[in-house]
Scaffold this active site. Structure first.
Site, PDB file in Angstrom:
ATOM      1  N   ARG A 100       3.340 -54.698 -57.961  1.00  0.00           N
ATOM      2  CA  ARG A 100       4.085 -53.526 -57.502  1.00  0.00           C
ATOM      3  C   ARG A 100       4.514 -52.684 -58.700  1.00  0.00           C
ATOM      4  O   ARG A 100       4.854 -53.218 -59.751  1.00  0.00           O
ATOM      5  CB  ARG A 100       5.319 -53.956 -56.718  1.00  0.00           C
ATOM      6  CG  ARG A 100       5.023 -54.773 -55.477  1.00  0.00           C
ATOM      7  CD  ARG A 100       6.313 -55.303 -54.875  1.00  0.00           C
ATOM      8  NE  ARG A 100       6.072 -56.162 -53.733  1.00  0.00           N
ATOM      9  CZ  ARG A 100       7.022 -56.852 -53.099  1.00  0.00           C
ATOM     10  NH1 ARG A 100       8.285 -56.767 -53.538  1.00  0.00           N
ATOM     11  NH2 ARG A 100       6.715 -57.621 -52.079  1.00  0.00           N
TER      12      ARG A 100
ATOM     13  N   ASP B 155       7.188 -49.426 -59.855  1.00  0.00           N
ATOM     14  CA  ASP B 155       8.417 -48.759 -59.445  1.00  0.00           C
ATOM     15  C   ASP B 155       8.198 -47.264 -59.239  1.00  0.00           C
ATOM     16  O   ASP B 155       7.163 -46.714 -59.615  1.00  0.00           O
ATOM     17  CB  ASP B 155       9.493 -48.951 -60.519  1.00  0.00           C
ATOM     18  CG  ASP B 155       9.934 -50.393 -60.660  1.00  0.00           C
ATOM     19  OD1 ASP B 155       9.897 -51.127 -59.655  1.00  0.00           O
ATOM     20  OD2 ASP B 155      10.316 -50.782 -61.779  1.00  0.00           O
TER      21      ASP B 155
ATOM     22  N   ARG C 115       9.658 -52.058 -69.388  1.00  0.00           N
ATOM     23  CA  ARG C 115      10.588 -50.968 -69.672  1.00  0.00           C
ATOM     24  C   ARG C 115      11.790 -51.456 -70.481  1.00  0.00           C
ATOM     25  O   ARG C 115      12.295 -50.738 -71.353  1.00  0.00           O
ATOM     26  CB  ARG C 115      11.026 -50.307 -68.368  1.00  0.00           C
ATOM     27  CG  ARG C 115       9.894 -49.544 -67.671  1.00  0.00           C
ATOM     28  CD  ARG C 115      10.256 -49.144 -66.256  1.00  0.00           C
ATOM     29  NE  ARG C 115      11.426 -48.288 -66.216  1.00  0.00           N
ATOM     30  CZ  ARG C 115      12.074 -47.973 -65.087  1.00  0.00           C
ATOM     31  NH1 ARG C 115      11.663 -48.461 -63.921  1.00  0.00           N
ATOM     32  NH2 ARG C 115      13.118 -47.177 -65.126  1.00  0.00           N
TER      33      ARG C 115
END
Length: 261
Positions: free
Chosen positions: A50, A52, A197
């Site tokens: 997945r 974001d 991140r």
């Protein structure tokens, strides 16, 4: 029922992430809608990972099942004709029923792109992160080597992460300057929620000279998210793609073309 795999590229700026959620504009929902039109029946896609809201993909890989008789080319052309311009299938091919886009992947790679120039770019908005202060890419690269190996990445894990373990195997990580850009490339067996991140935001502290190179190893050892740097903006992150065992004969992730040398 036959099983198919597909490579998908997308710009994530206009979407609320990958996963289909009621009331949200998501990439999974748009792809299932387009594929369903070609199949003439509803279907569900399963992704390698997945992404974001705001995150992009150079080659996300999905699988889906259908009893519709279509050629690979018909799936490709028909689906793309029903997708918006910021989402596109790169390829489609039949795979064994035992193939699983997520569980069969043996490696995943990401690229994070920082536009490191004083003035922001009107053309790169939504496609890169912008840091106006100069970054020392060499120091960031040196610090990043402390993160290579099978390690506990609790310090770089989002509080909402659902993984049962913080252990991940980062096989390589590289930070380099390319003109006005600082580029981070990372590959591993899998990644925690926001891990790339959070790593980027931590390395930026070193690049700005706010922390020494050795600090990143200390952050890792602390196993405490509060000790690490910020979560870098989503728009700089690209899921380059997963890799699979040779038996499936799937296209490898593309060589990242952005930014150029």
């Amino acid at each position: 029922m036959a099983r198919y795999a597909a490579g998908v590229e997308y710009l994530g700026a206009a979407y609320s992430g990958w996963q289909a959620l009621t009331g949200l504009h998501t990439i999974q929902a748009e792809l299932e809608r387009a594929l369903g039109r070609v199949a003439d029946h509803p279907l569900t896609v399963t992704a390698a990972g997945r992404t974001d809201a705001g995150v992009h993909a150079m080659q996300q890989v999905v699988h889906f099942d259908s009893d519709a008789v279509r050629s690979d080319y018909a799936w490709l052309l028909g689906t793309n004709s029903n997708l918006a311009a910021d989402v596109s299938l790169r390829w489609v091919q039949a795979v064994p029923i035992g193939f699983h886009a997520r569980h069969s992947a043996v490696e995943r790679s990401y690229r994070y792109v920082i536009h490191n120039r004083r003035a922001r770019s009107a053309l790169l908005g939504g496609r890169t992160a912008h840091w106006p202060r100069p970054l020392d890419a060499a120091a960031m690269h040196e610090a990043a080597q402390a993160l290579v190996g099978e390690l506990d990445f609790s310090s770089f894990r989002d509080s909402q992460c659902q993984s049962p373990t913080p252990m991940r195997n980062v096989r390589r990580i590289e930070v380099q300057r390319r003109g006005d850009f600082v580029v981070l490339d990372i590959a591993g067996n899998a990644f925690l929620h926001h891990m790339v991140r959070n790593i980027t935001g931590t390395l930026v502290e070193v690049g700005l000279g706010k922390q020494p190179v050795a600090w990143v190893a200390q952050v890792l050892a602390a196993r405490d998210r509060t000790k690490a740097g910020m979560t870098a903006p989503a728009e700089g992150l690209y899921f380059v793609g997963p890799q699979y065992p040779a038996e499936f004969a799937l296209p490898k992730p593309p060589q990242p073309w952005f930014p150029g040398a």
